[in-house]
Design an enzyme around this catalytic site. Structure first.
Site, short mmCIF file in Angstrom:
data_model
loop_
_atom_site.label_atom_id
_atom_site.label_comp_id
_atom_site.label_asym_id
_atom_site.label_seq_id
_atom_site.Cartn_x
_atom_site.Cartn_y
_atom_site.Cartn_z
N ALA A 182 -29.11 68.14 103.09
CA ALA A 182 -28.32 68.27 102.12
C ALA A 182 -29.21 68.65 100.98
CB ALA A 182 -27.43 66.92 101.97
N GLY B 52 -32.86 67.25 100.71
CA GLY B 52 -33.62 67.47 101.96
C GLY B 52 -33.90 68.76 102.03
N ASN C 123 -31.12 69.76 111.16
CA ASN C 123 -29.95 68.96 110.55
C ASN C 123 -29.00 68.92 111.42
OD1 ASN C 123 -28.59 68.09 107.94
ND2 ASN C 123 -27.12 69.64 108.91
N ARG C 124 -28.08 67.61 111.72
CA ARG C 124 -27.35 67.45 112.49
C ARG C 124 -26.26 68.45 112.86
NH1 ARG C 124 -23.13 62.28 111.44
NH2 ARG C 124 -22.84 64.15 109.84
N SER D 231 -38.25 60.52 93.05
CA SER D 231 -37.64 60.57 92.30
C SER D 231 -37.68 61.92 91.33
CB SER D 231 -38.06 59.47 90.92
OG SER D 231 -37.50 59.58 89.92
N GLY E 198 -34.45 63.76 91.01
CA GLY E 198 -33.33 64.49 91.41
C GLY E 198 -33.28 65.94 92.30
N LYS F 21 -39.51 52.35 93.51
CA LYS F 21 -38.61 53.45 93.24
C LYS F 21 -37.62 52.54 92.50
CE LYS F 21 -36.17 57.15 93.21
NZ LYS F 21 -34.80 56.85 93.15
N HIS G 177 -38.14 51.53 89.14
CA HIS G 177 -38.01 52.84 88.35
C HIS G 177 -36.62 53.10 88.11
CE1 HIS G 177 -37.04 57.06 88.33
NE2 HIS G 177 -38.19 57.14 87.82
N ASN G 178 -35.87 53.09 88.86
CA ASN G 178 -34.60 53.26 88.54
C ASN G 178 -34.00 52.43 87.57
OD1 ASN G 178 -34.70 55.35 90.61
ND2 ASN G 178 -32.85 55.03 91.38
N GLU H 71 -34.91 53.05 84.26
CA GLU H 71 -34.05 54.22 83.73
C GLU H 71 -32.81 53.72 83.06
OE1 GLU H 71 -34.00 57.49 86.93
OE2 GLU H 71 -31.92 57.58 86.50
N LYS I 95 -24.55 54.07 90.97
CA LYS I 95 -24.83 54.29 92.41
C LYS I 95 -25.42 53.01 93.00
CE LYS I 95 -26.30 58.31 93.45
NZ LYS I 95 -26.53 59.62 93.89
N ARG J 225 -31.27 17.63 82.47
CA ARG J 225 -31.31 17.79 83.58
C ARG J 225 -31.60 16.25 84.34
NH1 ARG J 225 -34.98 20.57 85.98
NH2 ARG J 225 -33.99 21.09 87.85
N HIS K 4 -33.55 14.83 87.54
CA HIS K 4 -34.18 16.04 88.09
C HIS K 4 -35.82 15.81 87.78
CE1 HIS K 4 -31.07 17.86 90.02
NE2 HIS K 4 -30.46 17.90 88.88
P1 2AM Z 1 -24.64 66.70 108.53
O1 2AM Z 1 -24.89 68.08 107.69
O2 2AM Z 1 -24.47 67.16 110.01
O3 2AM Z 1 -23.50 66.09 108.10
C1 2AM Z 1 -26.44 63.90 103.91
O4 2AM Z 1 -25.09 63.62 104.31
C2 2AM Z 1 -27.15 64.42 105.13
O5 2AM Z 1 -27.16 63.51 106.04
C3 2AM Z 1 -26.48 65.83 105.80
O6 2AM Z 1 -27.45 66.67 106.16
C4 2AM Z 1 -25.90 65.23 106.97
O7 2AM Z 1 -25.75 65.83 108.04
C5 2AM Z 1 -26.77 63.89 107.21
N1 2AM Z 1 -26.38 62.89 108.10
C6 2AM Z 1 -25.46 62.05 107.69
N2 2AM Z 1 -25.17 61.05 108.58
C7 2AM Z 1 -25.85 61.50 109.62
C8 2AM Z 1 -25.95 60.69 110.88
N3 2AM Z 1 -25.47 59.64 111.33
N4 2AM Z 1 -26.97 61.45 111.73
C9 2AM Z 1 -27.78 62.56 111.36
N5 2AM Z 1 -27.54 63.05 110.36
C10 2AM Z 1 -26.79 62.51 109.57
#
Ligand code: 2AM
Length: 480
Positions: free
Chosen positions: A11, A14, A32-33, A128, A130, A182, A185-186, A189, A260, A449, A455
């Site tokens: 994604a 990555g 990637n999956r 960190s 983005g 990390k 750090h957030n 922020e 988040k 207390r 206490h």
């Molecule tokens: P995808 O493209 O096959 O959905 C962000 O969601 C990233 O994590 C994407 O690259 C997604 O792959 C991957 N991802 C999410 N869940 C996953 C899982 N259970 N196994 C492998 N990759 C996963």
């Protein structure tokens, strides 16, 4: 096998991190999956460096030199565990699995322990900055074993942001240390942004400046001690005019701040560790409050009347108040960072991580959202005084607090009189006063207390633990 390192999960974060690795001259295996993302990466950016793309996880693993280092960039949580489970049967002893996602440090500790039993190194790596940071040089906080860092370090330090020739990446400490730092750090922020927002609110609603004028104030501040990415960005956002309505952008954006979860994690952990990270907590709660639309509506109609009109005596001239807000912002920011570093120190003690606090300031100087001139001062503070108990007492920061304290009190008092909420300014001033005071009313708390719950308490004039027979003859018993 010819790839130096592998990365699965393509994604945005990555993909950008993989491109960053390749652009820096390393051969990177990518997977990637859903294979379409791998193909898209190779099609669009394949000429940026040396990528080895694989459709299957087996081919991907086989394309990486041993001991293998494999970075996982998937959504934090179950997906991470799923990918680890898929990878494990394909790995050999001594391989290194790196989680570059925003994992909770407790999950990282759990995974590190589980994989260590299979002789696989697990590294939690906080990244960190983005999407842009991932591509152009993030700040990277690496946990896990020193042994794993010997393999990872050369890649990670090369792809990180560089400031004065120093990489914004380091080995923070074992297991979850990287993700813990990390997280803090957030949290910092969050506090930083809340302090900036309160400054804006004061300039807008106490002084009556418009967003364009406030943008110029922030631009001006950015050339001094406050120089930072966030202050610069604040000027940018405030100067932006909405094309559709012709109004200032800040006036057309819904005033409900979202989150988040890393701020919440920091506050939860702060409570567990007993570290008063009040600035981060107030910042997190301020976001929650902004989203309570029904309560805001109810309170707005009930208490519509303005509090005291902006008292002329409270402001003095306009430039003076702007300067007072600047000083208050700087003092509050010192407190927010003092609290954050206190939290890192406490976490390190709790989990037996040997974290060099100065290095944390060093690697936050570039790549990440909180990058600032200020961090150089923090680095110097810990270099001068490695055992510094609070950043507030280091010479440079102590001078700034001495210089700013009157303005700070004036700004918080003016905010209270004019009805502008300043939870982060106010709580950081209270924190400062709490530490500074000769005696705290905690003695009364102890008395209460002991009265309702036996206490016990300690005394100022002799050792031991005591209890007063409140319901009896009020004599004091030695309860040691
Ligand atoms: P995808 O493209 O096959 O959905 C962000 O969601 C990233 O994590 C994407 O690259 C997604 O792959 C991957 N991802 C999410 N869940 C996953 C899982 N259970 N196994 C492998 N990759 C996963």
């Amino acid at each position: 096998a010819r790839a130096t390192i592998g990365l699965t999960g393509l994604a945005t974060m990555g993909r950008n991190l993989a491109r960053n690795i390749a652009r820096n001259g390393f051969t990177v295996a990518v997977h990637n999956r859903t294979a379409a993302k791998t193909t898209a990466l190779l099609d669009e950016f394949g000429d940026e460096g040396d990528f080895v793309g694989s459709e299957s996880l087996e081919d991907f693993v086989a394309s990486i030199q041993r001991p293998r280092a494999i970075i996982i960039m998937v959504k934090a949580g179950d997906a991470t565990d799923a990918v680890i489970d898929d990878l494990l049967p394909l790995l050999d002893e001594g391989d290194i699995v790196v989680d570059g996602g925003n994992a909770h440090y407790e999950d990282t500790r759990r995974r590190e322990k589980a994989l260590a039993e299979k002789d696989v190194h697990f590294v939690g790596m906080g990244v960190s900055g983005g999407e842009v940071g991932a591509l152009e040089g993030p700040s990277i906080m690496v946990g896990g074993s020193e042994h794993a860092y010997e393999t990872l370090g050369p890649v990670v330090e090369k792809i990180a942001a560089q400031v004065d020739g120093t990489p914004c990446a380091t080995h923070v400490g074992p297991d979850g240390a990287g993700h813990f730092v990390k997280m803090v750090h957030n949290g910092i922020e969050y506090a930083d942004m809340q302090l900036i927002a309160e400054s804006y609110d004061l300039l807008r609603n106490v002084l009556g400046l418009d967003p364009a004028e406030i943008a110029r104030v922030f631009e001006d501040w950015n050339s001094g001690d406050l120089e930072s990415f966030l202050i610069e960005m604040t000027a940018d956002v405030l100067a932006h005019v909405d094309a559709e309505s012709g109004k200032p952008f800040v006036d057309v954006v819904a005033d409900e701040a979202e989150q988040k979860g890393t701020g919440r994690w920091t506050v939860q952990t702060g409570l567990e560790l007993g570290v008063p990270i009040t600035g981060i907590a107030e910042a997190t709660f301020a976001r929650s409050l902004s989203g309570h639309v029904d309560q805001r509506e109810a309170a707005r109609s009930m208490f519509a009347e303005d509090p005291e009109e902006t008292p002329a005596d409270a402001i003095g001239d306009r430039d003076a108040f702007v300067e007072q807000v600047r000083l208050a912002l700087y003092a509050s920011k010192i407190v927010a960072y003092a609290q954050g570093f206190d939290m890192i120190r406490t976490g390190a003690e709790q989990f037996d991580w040997d974290i060099d606090l100065g290095s944390m300031a060093t690697i936050w100087r570039g790549g990440c959202i909180i990058r600032a001139r200020f961090l150089d001062r923090i680095r110097e503070a810990f270099a001068d005084e490695p055992d510094l108990t609070t950043l507030m007492t280091n010479g440079f920061f102590a001078d700034a607090l001495h210089e700013g304290v009157d303005a700070w009190r004036h700004v918080v008092a003016t905010a209270a009189r004019t009805g502008v909420p300043v939870p982060a300014f106010g709580s950081s001033l209270s924190y400062f006063d709490g530490l500074r005071r000769d005696r705290l009313p905690a003695s009364l708390i102890q008395g209460l207390r002991d009265n309702f719950g036996a206490h016990t308490y300690r005394r100022t004039d002799k050792d031991g633990v005591f209890h007063t027979l409140w319901a009896g003859d009020r004599s004091e018993q030695d309860a040691s």
